[in-house]
Design a protein around this motif. Sequence first.
Motif, PDB file in Angstrom:
ATOM      1  N   SER A  67      21.767 117.904   6.507  1.00 29.86           N
ATOM      2  CA  SER A  67      22.337 116.593   6.730  1.00 29.86           C
ATOM      3  C   SER A  67      21.190 115.603   6.905  1.00 29.86           C
ATOM      4  O   SER A  67      20.271 115.857   7.680  1.00 29.86           O
ATOM      5  CB  SER A  67      23.221 116.635   7.983  1.00 29.86           C
ATOM      6  N   GLY A  71      24.560 121.380  -6.894  1.00 27.91           N
ATOM      7  CA  GLY A  71      23.455 121.338  -5.934  1.00 27.91           C
ATOM      8  C   GLY A  71      22.120 121.318  -6.649  1.00 27.91           C
ATOM      9  O   GLY A  71      21.242 120.504  -6.363  1.00 27.91           O
ATOM     10  N   THR A 126      22.436 117.642 -11.698  1.00 25.66           N
ATOM     11  CA  THR A 126      22.869 117.000 -10.448  1.00 25.66           C
ATOM     12  C   THR A 126      23.193 115.539 -10.697  1.00 25.66           C
ATOM     13  O   THR A 126      24.206 115.024 -10.217  1.00 25.66           O
ATOM     14  CB  THR A 126      21.812 117.113  -9.333  1.00 25.66           C
ATOM     15  N   GLU A 154      29.905 117.979  -0.707  1.00 23.91           N
ATOM     16  CA  GLU A 154      29.191 116.861  -0.120  1.00 23.91           C
ATOM     17  C   GLU A 154      30.153 115.993   0.692  1.00 23.91           C
ATOM     18  O   GLU A 154      31.239 115.657   0.241  1.00 23.91           O
ATOM     19  CB  GLU A 154      28.555 116.018  -1.224  1.00 23.91           C
ATOM     20  N   LEU A 197      25.299 118.107   2.761  1.00 23.03           N
ATOM     21  CA  LEU A 197      25.591 118.965   1.620  1.00 23.03           C
ATOM     22  C   LEU A 197      25.579 120.422   2.064  1.00 23.03           C
ATOM     23  O   LEU A 197      24.688 120.839   2.806  1.00 23.03           O
ATOM     24  CB  LEU A 197      24.558 118.772   0.497  1.00 23.03           C
ATOM     25  N   GLN A 199      19.993 113.338  -2.733  1.00 21.76           N
ATOM     26  CA  GLN A 199      20.562 114.226  -1.716  1.00 21.76           C
ATOM     27  C   GLN A 199      20.428 115.698  -2.107  1.00 21.76           C
ATOM     28  O   GLN A 199      20.190 116.558  -1.267  1.00 21.76           O
ATOM     29  CB  GLN A 199      22.030 113.870  -1.459  1.00 21.76           C
ATOM     30  N   GLN A 200      20.557 115.966  -3.400  1.00 19.94           N
ATOM     31  CA  GLN A 200      20.355 117.342  -3.856  1.00 19.94           C
ATOM     32  C   GLN A 200      18.896 117.748  -3.710  1.00 19.94           C
ATOM     33  O   GLN A 200      18.587 118.905  -3.401  1.00 19.94           O
ATOM     34  CB  GLN A 200      20.788 117.488  -5.318  1.00 19.94           C
ATOM     35  N   SER A 206      30.003 112.346   2.990  1.00 26.65           N
ATOM     36  CA  SER A 206      29.136 111.238   3.377  1.00 26.65           C
ATOM     37  C   SER A 206      29.770 110.459   4.514  1.00 26.65           C
ATOM     38  O   SER A 206      30.999 110.364   4.613  1.00 26.65           O
ATOM     39  CB  SER A 206      28.878 110.319   2.184  1.00 26.65           C
ATOM     40  N   THR A 246      30.014 118.921  -6.133  1.00 25.64           N
ATOM     41  CA  THR A 246      28.887 118.438  -6.926  1.00 25.64           C
ATOM     42  C   THR A 246      27.971 119.606  -7.260  1.00 25.64           C
ATOM     43  O   THR A 246      28.113 120.694  -6.700  1.00 25.64           O
ATOM     44  CB  THR A 246      28.153 117.324  -6.119  1.00 25.64           C
ATOM     45  N   PHE A 283      24.374 111.868   4.710  1.00 19.60           N
ATOM     46  CA  PHE A 283      24.868 112.706   3.621  1.00 19.60           C
ATOM     47  C   PHE A 283      24.677 114.164   3.998  1.00 19.60           C
ATOM     48  O   PHE A 283      23.567 114.586   4.290  1.00 19.60           O
ATOM     49  CB  PHE A 283      24.118 112.412   2.319  1.00 19.60           C
TER      50      PHE A 283
END
Lengths: 528, 255
Positions: A288, A316, A211, A329, A297, A271-272, A331, A314, A295
């Motif tokens: 979220s 995960g 990630t 993703e 995802l 975020q992951q 933002s 991206t 952010f």
Amino acid sequence: MTDTPNGTAADSADSGSSHGSGPFIAAIDQGTTSSRCIVFDRDGRIVAVDQKEHEQIFPKPGWVEHDAAEIWTNVQEVVAGAIRKAAQDIPGFTPADVKAIGITNQRETTLLWDRHTGEPVHNALVWQDTRTDTLCRELGRDVGQDRFRATTGLPLASYFAGPKIRWLLDHVDGLRERAEAGDILFGTMDSWVIWNLTGGVNGGVHVTDVTNASRTLLMDLRSLDWDQDILDAIGVPAAVLPQIRSSSEVYGTATIGGLEDVPVASALGDQQAALFGQTCFSQGEAKSTYGTGTFMLLNTGSTPVDSRNGLITTVGYRIGDDAPVYALEGSIAVTGALVQWMRDQMGLISTAAEIETLALTVEDNGGAYFVPAFSGLFAPYWQDDARGVIAGLTRYVTKAHIARAVLEATAWQTREIADAMTKDSGVELAALKVDGGMTSNNLLMQTLADVLDAPVVRPMVAETTCLGAAYAAGLAVGFWPDTDALRANWKRAAEWTPRMDGADRDREYHNWRKAVTRTMGWIEEEEH
Amino acid sequence: MPGPIQSLERAAAILRLLAGGERRLGLSDVASSLGLAKGTAHGILRTLQQEGFVEQDPVSGKYQLGAELLRLGNSFLDVHELRARALVWTDDLARSSGESAYLGVLHQQGVLIVHHVFRPDDSRQVLEVGAMQPLHSTALGKVLAAYDPVAHSEAAEGERAALTGRTVTSAADFEALLDLTRARGWAADLEETWEGVASIAAPVYDRRRMPVGAVGISGAVERVCDDDGAIRPRLVAAVRDCARAVSRDLGAGRF
């Protein structure tokens, strides 16, 4: 004598309730403003927390740096602090009850250090740092921002690590020679923490996870390996790069803060990690995180989905040897920051929570729409010539209507990201899992459900980022058997269901988009 | 250095008592909750009235904060601030108790639910934020009536409907229940509002030690009580721990 402070009850220990017994997993969150360590029990409940802020260094406008040595000192302190608090609060606790350490971190922040001394060669360049703007434009050549998107899933933007490495090699005397000779190591903060945890100059392992590697602009999303063509194009010698590993496996062992030989067993970008902590393990599940910015995802399963709508592709997460799981993703730059702006710049409220009180004094936005394009429009528009607008003003509009418009701005921006995700992936959002500070705003959460036309669900543990790192580490050492066990830990604390009439939703969305168009093209000259 | 001036201290205490939303208190409520003689309280109230800090409703004779004071700054606790501060602790309460958790404040003649955390099982539940509950029969309401004089006058003077066969309706019994609540530091509702449902609640204080709300849990009486029908001490401890934690959070507040 001076007054005695009131509320003497506040002096006692801060643990609010009884906790389960061991064993435990510790998670380190090396974040943008602070480093934290949280100890979790098997149910995913928080047992102990310690946190320490570090200095934000601003050498020039647009430049943001961190002292990586200070960060490593803080990480050691918060681990020791959390272990000490756990020992105080839990009868019979011993450090041996901690079965693994997981890492989550601010993403993209870039550090180069000397492998022989362990000393950083420069402060870390933080993700927000924009000094590589010009470099990124140059690297785009005639192709532009998307030159490496097909391989990496990312636009050429100053956030990402690759160009930051190049900047350091260009601007620190003699660094390129040392790097090419193999004396210099690169890492995002996960690599820096893991290298130090596992021994540093005495055999520390130099690794990163998929990630974090997916945020460098240097990794091929499909092969999950460094891409030699891009390394050559950006000018990064392969010798500095860490080995790319999965997000959930034992990288090495650490002796720290009273813990001895404890496995270091996960790494995930923040975020992951939140996606993992929210147990979004199935394709189509999304989370979220509502903070200063937001952010979102979406788990897209085992294939990376190219975005034609301004999103980022991206990784995960990847558990051990399992297939990698990819994510889209999106933002949003300004969400909580808009509430802070209402408080600090406008003075219309005295605390962030009062935005809800003010907004609830009216029934609707009174025709006003607030598009907070303070530094341009981000996903899905990506127009840096846009600036903020409050549209639809009449004499009827009060500050309370503006407060409504402020909350609706966060909801509509989420809707635009969700729509882009649906277009790119073909997956309709079934429900949105939310976390972050703004989830305490009931009106916002209801508005979000209304404009998404989907249920919005808040889990019982707010610290989903640390929890995700703990989960990944626990899986690696067999503390939890599988992701199903983690799902069983996930508890719904609240759920908001859509109540808005479909015709109202369509009209409001139409008006919102009309307001968005009013922001565009405000900046007429390049002001770089 | 001279010592503190007693009458000013008392005036400040009266203003604090009256501070809040639409709060109106009679002379006897003010006197009894501050432990003052009625004559003393009346003298202070009249002085405050002359200064514009207090106003008296011409019909009911009750006192409320005056416009002059409101101009000096509205400092009552915002309920959304209260929810934000309570969020982490009430999540933990729901988890440790296995029941749904609620945060309530006085609003008009009842309890306004400002925060609700679902029971941590996989059942379908509906968010009850914004709902009103009765003041005289629920655990949240009894806590408010026991600790907040405004809530007390609302509950004492309002109608106390018999919602179930176990609802306490007589004035004397109700006051005895509030005395017990103050003595124990928590209140219970054993099927007094809804058949089959039992609740426990405890008071939340702000940094001035003013009662600003109540926090509690609610669930099936079979789970909340043991086989002998007594409330499980473990759940009482969880509720009181949560109330203390939220109060501490408010005490360390930034205003």
